[in-house]
Design an enzyme around this catalytic site. Structure first.
Site, PDB file in Angstrom:
ATOM      1  N   ARG A   1     -23.066  13.194  35.129  1.00  0.00           N
ATOM      2  CA  ARG A   1     -21.825  13.946  34.902  1.00  0.00           C
ATOM      3  C   ARG A   1     -21.800  15.273  35.659  1.00  0.00           C
ATOM      4  NH1 ARG A   1     -19.861   9.280  33.553  1.00  0.00           N
ATOM      5  NH2 ARG A   1     -20.352   8.578  31.436  1.00  0.00           N
TER       6      ARG A   1
ATOM      7  N   ARG B   1     -28.352   1.008  37.301  1.00  0.00           N
ATOM      8  CA  ARG B   1     -28.813   1.851  36.186  1.00  0.00           C
ATOM      9  C   ARG B   1     -30.085   1.275  35.562  1.00  0.00           C
ATOM     10  NH1 ARG B   1     -23.841   1.996  32.250  1.00  0.00           N
ATOM     11  NH2 ARG B   1     -25.072   3.571  31.146  1.00  0.00           N
TER      12      ARG B   1
ATOM     13  N   HIS C   1     -29.040  -0.630  26.228  1.00  0.00           N
ATOM     14  CA  HIS C   1     -28.080  -0.874  25.165  1.00  0.00           C
ATOM     15  C   HIS C   1     -28.579  -2.092  24.380  1.00  0.00           C
ATOM     16  CE1 HIS C   1     -26.021   1.076  28.555  1.00  0.00           C
ATOM     17  NE2 HIS C   1     -25.291   1.695  27.651  1.00  0.00           N
TER      18      HIS C   1
ATOM     19  N   HIS D   1     -16.918  -1.457  29.065  1.00  0.00           N
ATOM     20  CA  HIS D   1     -15.916  -0.393  29.101  1.00  0.00           C
ATOM     21  C   HIS D   1     -14.509  -0.990  29.167  1.00  0.00           C
ATOM     22  CE1 HIS D   1     -19.537   1.692  30.608  1.00  0.00           C
ATOM     23  NE2 HIS D   1     -19.016   2.758  30.039  1.00  0.00           N
TER      24      HIS D   1
ATOM     25  N   ASP E   1     -22.396   2.840  20.608  1.00  0.00           N
ATOM     26  CA  ASP E   1     -21.839   3.161  21.916  1.00  0.00           C
ATOM     27  C   ASP E   1     -20.407   3.643  21.671  1.00  0.00           C
ATOM     28  OD1 ASP E   1     -21.607   3.482  24.631  1.00  0.00           O
ATOM     29  OD2 ASP E   1     -22.114   1.428  25.161  1.00  0.00           O
TER      30      ASP E   1
END
Length: 344
Positions: A68, A132, A163, A175, A247
């Site tokens: 971020r 990732r 996850h 997502h 999540d």
């Protein structure tokens, strides 16, 4: 107990009031909250001063495409880079430990309590995971992921394995939609769940974040809202005693659980201690107004175990030889990884 976001680079009085609500435990920051290091430092300081209760401030600062804060911070390579670019396994472990240490140090220097890391999903084919992931083979990723974890723990940052029980073997991105993993139960337990089981047994995970994935041969609910996965498997079978984060309940992958209030209730009833609800300000109000669940004092204090326990001055950190050398090396590795991706 919710972890929520704020709209921009400044905080409004309404957002201060919402963060002060008894059912709000923390804040997650995004790129939209960031202009530069000075602005971010001032924002966090203001939030700490105006929200008088202990607030857990969090971020996704994994490295690679999920980082971020970039300008003024070390550009961290994606986790796949360590195993892919290393000339021998020990080199990958050293690189990963450097990355975990530096990421945690930079976040602590901002007064951020934790970054949701590491990703323990196996494989790179999933759109949501990709690079990732540390790798595809359990035996390959365990020592590299452990290096990253040990780097975080050296600074004192809580670790969050995600996850659970594994998001890497579905193509769909949670997502955007709910992924369905139709593999046999044995495949999941003999493969995907192994990194989680390994680090739980070694007591190296402070928290775990389950996936918004339905494992059709095991349970009809997404793992994030599944009593089977969170109570029977994670708590009872694996004996995990840390914090369970949902999540982000604002993701499309959580749609099967209903509206935002229903999603929150299902996640709590399934066993989540802290719920992320992001990019849904109306949803946050809906949950705060409608949630009948009232955590007891012990449950309210539970998240405080994840808060940082040391203060790091950014100027002192930036002037240290270890930081300077590590930063230079990791940024070179990041560039090598970008170049590798263009040729493979």
């Amino acid at each position: 107990m919710l972890i929520i976001d704020i709209k921009g680079t400044e905080i409004s009085q309404q957002e201060i009031e919402i963060l002060s609500h008894p059912l709000v435990a923390g804040l997650i920051l995004f790129s939209r909250n960031f202009v530069d290091k000075a602005q971010l430092t001032a924002l966090i300081k203001e939030i700490r001063q105006k929200v008088t209760k202990p607030l857990l401030i969090t971020i996704d600062q994994e490295g690679g495409r999920v980082q971020r804060f970039r300008e003024g911070f070390t550009r961290l390579p994606a986790m796949q880079a360590f195993g892919q670019l290393a000339k021998h396994p020990q080199e990958a472990i050293i690189w990963a430990k450097q990355a975990g240490w530096l990421m945690a140090a930079e976040m602590f220097a901002l007064d951020i309590d934790l970054s949701f890391a590491p990703v323990l999903d196996l494989g790179h084919k999933c759109k949501a995971i990709g690079d990732r992931s540390f790798g595809e083979k359990v035996t390959q990723i365990l020592p590299i992921a452990e290096g990253f974890i040990d780097g975080m723990r050296e600074i004192g940052m809580a670790t969050t394995g995600k996850h659970f029980p594994g998001h890497g073997q579905v193509i769909a991105d949670s997502h955007l939609e709910t992924p369905f993993d139709e593999r046999a139960k044995a495949n999941i337990f003999n493969y995907d769940i192994q990194p989680f089981e390994y680090f739980i047994a070694k007591n190296k995970l402070s928290a775990i974040m389950p996936a918004h994935v339905v494992y059709t041969q095991c349970d009809p609910h997404p793992a994030s809202g599944s009593t089977y996965w969170l109570q029977q498997v994670l708590r009872q079978q694996l004996q995990f005693k840390g914090i369970i984060f949902s999540d982000d309940l604002g993701m499309q992958g959580a749609n099967l659980m209903g509206n935002f209030l229903q999603r929150s209730e299902q996640a709590i009833n399934a066993g989540c201690d802290l719920l992320l609800l992001c990019n849904q300000p109306e949803g946050v109000i809906e949950v705060l107004n409608g949630l009948t669940y009232q955590p007891n004092k012990l449950e309210q204090q539970k998240y405080l175990t994840l808060k940082k326990r040391r203060t790091i001055d950014f100027q002192q950190l930036a002037s240290s030889p270890r930081y300077q050398q590590t930063k230079q090396h990791l940024e070179q590795l990041h560039e090598c990884w970008l170049e590798w991706q263009t040729t493979h």
